[in-house]
Write an enzyme that holds these catalytic residues in place. Sequence first.
Site: not given
Ligand code: GLA
Length: 526
Positions: A137, A177-178, A202
């Site tokens: 992440d 996330w891009g 998300d």
């Molecule tokens: C981010 C990621 C999610 C998840 C959360 C966990 O938001 O994008 O997919 O792994 O963290 O906190």
Amino acid sequence: MGWSSWNSFSNTVASAVVIAQAKAMVSTGMAGAGYRYINIDEGWWLGERDAEGNIVVDPKAWPALAPGEKPGDMANIVRFIHGLDLKAGIYTDAGKDGCGTVGPDLGPGYPNEGAEGHYEQDFLQFALWGFDYVKVDWCGGDKENLDPAVQYAEIARAIARAEAITGHPLYYSICNWGARSPWTWAPGVGGVAADIWRTGGDIVAPIVAGTKNGDRRAELKEVFREFDQGNHPEAQHTGYYNDLDMMVAGMPGLTDAQNRVHMSLWAISGSPLLVGADLTKLSSSALATLTNPAVLAVDQDALGLQAVKVAESGPGLEVWSKPLANSGSRAVLLLNRTQAAATITLRFSDVNLTGNPSVTIKDLWSAKDLGSLRASYSATVLLLVKGKEAATALYEIERITTTSEKKASGSDAAKKTLGSTAQAQSDHTGGANVLKNQPVSFAVRPASRTNFARIRIAYTNPDAAPRFAELRVNGRVATKIAFPPTETAPAEISIQSLLDRLDSKNDLEFSAVGGPGPEIESIAVQ
Ligand code: GLA
């Protein structure tokens, strides 16, 4: 294909949860349908390390599961998962802190849940525990304003080292996330032979039954948001995939029909299918949607391409097409985003099929054959369309820039013409021009009615690992393409590229990156 703990369990993930989900993966038939990974997401570790910097986990959350096992050893849960013939995934962050620190969901917010400063140690630990997959992440990296392209390459090298030491492969899942366009740098980052990268945020905040988050609901508009943000077909090919996020199909909030739309979108995208629902509570209809074999086959098709939008007959009335490995086959989604019933017309020429002698159409959700040469439908339908490929044009190298020419001219303007655009041919034949390490260019006039052309690249790579080339189309930002080993015989990979000069020649330039490039012989464009 697999399951991930985050969407339904948030920070409450622990051994008992994972055991129940892994068992359900088998008992529901999902494992039999092809779902393999049981991925433990954030919340498994609270940021604690011993004096040597080793990760320390809560022994109550991760107890011994069999005689002779030590509590607090993540190898226990991995053994359990492997015992069901499934694969195990784990989670960390590229920065010092993780998302559990930066934006805790149900947790109190633990510091130091990231791997930065411990890359070699942590990824080796994951491999030693036996994990097969690691999601990395970006909350900590983002907080520190690190450069993801640099950080994720560094992590790839730590993974390679862990794999070399343990002999155990660790699949790489990038989750930033891009941010800073990972589709331009993530394919094969740091030399990995395969990876996936998230393309958006998300899809839902976790919905954890029996907690303050239990009333949240998944929404179709968020599903569409992720689908739209995730469309980067130029970067996706042969083992390198845009990851649209863990699915919400089967979670509270979506109807059966919406679950099917969601699954159709992920399948034509060739996205990883990581189910976020609680597998012990799936309705029979959600289960049927998640395990439809024909739809899964579209997602898992060997060509690995992402669908592109090939027609829009009105606002929200769209035709999306994903070329499949079998010649003449397409997965086609007639997508009605409006609130009203509508007829969407599929023209065979839009999906580069000739319609002659005939095109057969099958509705994949109802498993009904819709016959030959039908042209219009009035619902959201995922189709398997089979016909004859439209003509493909073969191109040989238009220009090759040699280092000495570059030096002599002081720019890359000096180019040697090796040949002009070849005439349309049906397949890769004819003389080969070879890219050594210099950039090579092709001038392509697309025959396709749509902006996105499918490009098949014939090449050789004598190494044991992938070689990489950047493809720059019409001077736009380049996309990195991985060329897997071929031994001696030439091989072919397919990509899709936006050739936006519909009425003139498009300039496609390949340059080697990160060492010697593949030997490109020709490209075939449809
Ligand atoms: C981010 C990621 C999610 C998840 C959360 C966990 O938001 O994008 O997919 O792994 O963290 O906190």
